[in-house]
Design a protein around this motif. Structure first.
Motif, PDB file in Angstrom:
ATOM      1  N   TYR A  87       0.783  -0.815  -0.190  1.00 33.88           N
ATOM      2  CA  TYR A  87       0.105  -0.491   0.147  1.00 33.88           C
ATOM      3  C   TYR A  87       0.706   1.148  -0.111  1.00 33.88           C
ATOM      4  N   GLU A  88       1.819   1.538   0.924  1.00 32.82           N
ATOM      5  CA  GLU A  88       3.003   2.287   1.069  1.00 32.82           C
ATOM      6  C   GLU A  88       3.890   2.710  -0.392  1.00 32.82           C
ATOM      7  N   LEU A  89       3.751   1.581  -1.520  1.00 36.83           N
ATOM      8  CA  LEU A  89       5.329   1.568  -2.441  1.00 36.83           C
ATOM      9  C   LEU A  89       3.768   1.892  -3.219  1.00 36.83           C
ATOM     10  N   GLN A  90       3.036   1.971  -3.154  1.00 35.46           N
ATOM     11  CA  GLN A  90       1.900   2.869  -4.240  1.00 35.46           C
ATOM     12  C   GLN A  90       1.259   4.184  -4.326  1.00 35.46           C
ATOM     13  N   LEU A  93       4.936   5.948  -5.548  1.00 39.63           N
ATOM     14  CA  LEU A  93       4.537   5.056  -6.455  1.00 39.63           C
ATOM     15  C   LEU A  93       3.454   6.796  -7.402  1.00 39.63           C
ATOM     16  N   ASP A  94       2.531   6.906  -6.974  1.00 41.00           N
ATOM     17  CA  ASP A  94       1.796   7.778  -6.960  1.00 41.00           C
ATOM     18  C   ASP A  94       2.334   8.830  -7.107  1.00 41.00           C
ATOM     19  N   VAL A  95       2.832   9.616  -6.492  1.00 43.11           N
ATOM     20  CA  VAL A  95       3.083  10.615  -6.273  1.00 43.11           C
ATOM     21  C   VAL A  95       4.800  10.738  -7.232  1.00 43.11           C
ATOM     22  N   ALA A  96       5.214   9.530  -7.092  1.00 44.06           N
ATOM     23  CA  ALA A  96       7.025  10.036  -8.543  1.00 44.06           C
ATOM     24  C   ALA A  96       6.468  10.059  -9.490  1.00 44.06           C
ATOM     25  N   HIS A  97       5.147   9.505  -9.510  1.00 43.73           N
ATOM     26  CA  HIS A  97       4.598   9.791 -11.363  1.00 43.73           C
ATOM     27  C   HIS A  97       4.255  10.638 -11.550  1.00 43.73           C
ATOM     28  N   SER A  98       3.181  11.606 -10.632  1.00 40.73           N
ATOM     29  CA  SER A  98       2.960  12.571 -10.929  1.00 40.73           C
ATOM     30  C   SER A  98       3.961  13.576 -11.459  1.00 40.73           C
ATOM     31  N   LYS A  99       4.546  13.529 -10.018  1.00 39.57           N
ATOM     32  CA  LYS A  99       5.854  14.974  -9.871  1.00 39.57           C
ATOM     33  C   LYS A  99       7.448  14.898 -11.031  1.00 39.57           C
ATOM     34  N   TYR A 100       7.146  13.497 -11.762  1.00 41.49           N
ATOM     35  CA  TYR A 100       7.719  12.735 -12.793  1.00 41.49           C
ATOM     36  C   TYR A 100       7.237  12.482 -13.466  1.00 41.49           C
ATOM     37  N   PRO A 101       6.471  12.619 -14.828  1.00 35.94           N
ATOM     38  CA  PRO A 101       5.407  12.291 -15.739  1.00 35.94           C
ATOM     39  C   PRO A 101       6.300  11.755 -16.857  1.00 35.94           C
ATOM     40  N   ASN A 102       7.408  11.921 -17.276  1.00 33.35           N
ATOM     41  CA  ASN A 102       8.488  11.702 -18.422  1.00 33.35           C
ATOM     42  C   ASN A 102       9.198  10.219 -17.276  1.00 33.35           C
ATOM     43  N   ALA A 103       9.033  10.182 -16.083  1.00 29.98           N
ATOM     44  CA  ALA A 103      10.395   9.065 -16.072  1.00 29.98           C
ATOM     45  C   ALA A 103       9.823   7.633 -16.436  1.00 29.98           C
ATOM     46  N   ILE A 104      10.990   7.099 -17.060  1.00 35.27           N
ATOM     47  CA  ILE A 104      11.704   5.749 -17.110  1.00 35.27           C
ATOM     48  C   ILE A 104      11.483   4.589 -15.314  1.00 35.27           C
ATOM     49  N   TYR A 105      10.681   3.740 -15.570  1.00 39.37           N
ATOM     50  CA  TYR A 105      11.053   2.808 -14.814  1.00 39.37           C
ATOM     51  C   TYR A 105      10.963   1.304 -15.224  1.00 39.37           C
ATOM     52  N   LEU A 106      12.468   0.425 -14.340  1.00 40.70           N
ATOM     53  CA  LEU A 106      13.037  -0.657 -14.963  1.00 40.70           C
ATOM     54  C   LEU A 106      12.886  -1.884 -13.483  1.00 40.70           C
ATOM     55  N   PHE A 107      12.589  -2.555 -14.165  1.00 44.14           N
ATOM     56  CA  PHE A 107      12.309  -3.909 -12.753  1.00 44.14           C
ATOM     57  C   PHE A 107      13.750  -4.481 -12.647  1.00 44.14           C
ATOM     58  N   LEU A 108      14.748  -4.829 -12.322  1.00 44.87           N
ATOM     59  CA  LEU A 108      16.033  -4.763 -11.947  1.00 44.87           C
ATOM     60  C   LEU A 108      16.178  -6.199 -10.839  1.00 44.87           C
ATOM     61  N   THR A 109      16.206  -7.766 -11.581  1.00 44.48           N
ATOM     62  CA  THR A 109      16.453  -7.719 -10.428  1.00 44.48           C
ATOM     63  C   THR A 109      18.025  -9.000 -10.666  1.00 44.48           C
ATOM     64  N   GLY A 266      17.486   8.004  -3.780  1.00 38.61           N
ATOM     65  CA  GLY A 266      16.924   9.275  -4.358  1.00 38.61           C
ATOM     66  C   GLY A 266      15.217   9.522  -3.722  1.00 38.61           C
ATOM     67  N   VAL A 267      15.031   9.489  -4.873  1.00 30.08           N
ATOM     68  CA  VAL A 267      13.832  10.802  -4.627  1.00 30.08           C
ATOM     69  C   VAL A 267      12.159   9.862  -4.403  1.00 30.08           C
ATOM     70  N   LEU A 268      12.448   8.830  -3.419  1.00 30.81           N
ATOM     71  CA  LEU A 268      11.443   7.672  -3.548  1.00 30.81           C
ATOM     72  C   LEU A 268      11.512   8.279  -2.409  1.00 30.81           C
ATOM     73  N   LYS A 269      12.817   7.590  -1.478  1.00 33.14           N
ATOM     74  CA  LYS A 269      13.716   7.852  -0.278  1.00 33.14           C
ATOM     75  C   LYS A 269      13.061   9.083   0.171  1.00 33.14           C
ATOM     76  N   ARG A 272       8.509   9.233   0.442  1.00 34.66           N
ATOM     77  CA  ARG A 272       8.432   8.011   1.938  1.00 34.66           C
ATOM     78  C   ARG A 272       8.575   9.433   2.537  1.00 34.66           C
ATOM     79  N   HIS A 273      10.155   9.746   2.553  1.00 30.81           N
ATOM     80  CA  HIS A 273      10.224  11.087   4.831  1.00 30.81           C
ATOM     81  C   HIS A 273       8.569  12.031   4.315  1.00 30.81           C
ATOM     82  N   ASN A 274       8.356  12.972   3.294  1.00 25.28           N
ATOM     83  CA  ASN A 274       7.284  13.640   3.323  1.00 25.28           C
ATOM     84  C   ASN A 274       5.607  12.730   3.606  1.00 25.28           C
TER      85      ASN A 274
END
Ligand SMILES: [Zn+2]
Length: 315
Positions: A87-90, A93-109, A266-269, A272-274
């Motif tokens: 729930y918190e991650l969503q 990510l909602d905030v990140a998506h609205s702040k950085y609408p053009n960002a690229i998301y990568l999933f790395l394992t 980075g910005v996700l940290k 989360r803090h904000n």
């Protein structure tokens, strides 16, 4: 007063019955294992979620008060933690998506060879510092604006080895796809090999998450769930084979001591803090939407009853 009414807590959204009973039963097995292995916390774990108080309104029931043991591998606590993390991650990510609408998301394992018994703790620790090192590599840091990483462990019972691996959700600048900055899968393999100081090419998976397609948001939500899910599945250490469970659990308990399941950069940290999410890390009661106490009709209390093997209502 004991009323004999058995707990039925149904999610309003999915319609599914929340697995309190199953999780408490597993919690009791877990507590019993800890006792056999002579972990001091066994008694504390056994008391986890013994009495549940819910507030009830038109939408259904919501956990209002209980006592959780907070042990990392406790089936009750890890279930609540996975709900909370997802729930918190969503939200983040909602905030990140609205702040950085053009960002690229990568999933790395990121993976490495399995740990043998006795090796898990050190390998997890070294993997964590290696991930931090990798994130600081110029080629990565240049375009990376934020990340969240989670650690996950799966168990191979046949030879008692442990497959520790890391999932990362990376938020990249659009310039990442410039030809000079783009990193191929092979680049990631080489960089991870270097960061983790391995003498072999490790298995790495890297994929772009589509955010602009029709189902874009849900692909991002799926990745958030993948990152936030259980660190170790309950079924990896609670089976019908007690002898083998004890060997596995002993290694997991020791291996996970002092480690973090999730970490942010980075910005996700910052986001989360904000959102003040780093302030209530230990709250396993409020794990979902709306803490709105308006419209509470009544409060109800259930207590675990070992002769019925279920939560039973008290009034
Ligand atoms: Zn617990």
């Amino acid at each position: 007063m004991y009323t004999g009414k058995v707990l039925k807590d149904t999610s309003k959204y999915s319609g599914r019955v929340r697995p309190w009973r199953e999780k408490k039963l597993d919690n009791l097995t877990y507590a019993q294992y800890l006792e056999v292995l002579q972990f001091k916390k066994a008694n504390r774990v056994r008391d986890c979620g013994d009495v549940l108080q819910f507030s009830v309104n038109e939408d259904g029931m919501k956990l209002y008060q209980t006592w959780f043991c907070h042990s990392r591998l406790c089936p009750l606590c890890s279930w609540r933690r996975s709900l909370k993390n997802s729930y918190e991650l969503q939200q983040i990510l909602d905030v990140a998506h609205s702040k950085y609408p053009n960002a690229i998301y990568l999933f790395l394992t990121l993976t490495e060879e399995n740990s043998e018994l006795g090796e898990l703790k050190l390998n997890l620790k070294n993997m964590n510092s290696s991930v931090r090192r990798l994130m600081q590599y110029k080629k990565v840091a240049k375009n990376m604006i934020g990340y969240v990483r989670s650690s996950e462990i799966t168990v191979n019972r046949k030879n008692y080895t442990f497959h520790q691996h890391m999932h990362l959700l990376l938020l990249m600048k659009t310039s990442y796809f410039n030809s000079s900055d783009y990193l191929t899968k092979n680049d990631w393999v080489k960089m991870w090999r270097r960061a983790r100081k391995l003498d072999y090419d490790p298995v790495v998976d890297i994929r772009k998450i589509r955010t602009k397609s029709k189902h874009g948001q849900s692909a991002l939500v799926d990745s958030a769930k993948e990152v936030a899910k259980y660190q170790v599945k309950n079924s990896d250490y609670i089976t019908t084979d007690e002898k083998s469970d004890l060997i596995v659990l002993n290694e997991l308990e020791k291996g996970l001591q002092g480690s973090r399941q999730l970490s942010f950069g980075g910005v996700l940290k910052d986001i989360r803090h904000n959102l003040l999410l780093d302030k209530n890390e230990d709250d396993l009661i409020n794990v979902g939407s709306s803490d709105d106490s308006a419209g509470i009709v009544k409060k109800v209390m259930y207590k675990w009853n070992s002769s019925v093997s279920d939560y039973v209502s008290w009034e």
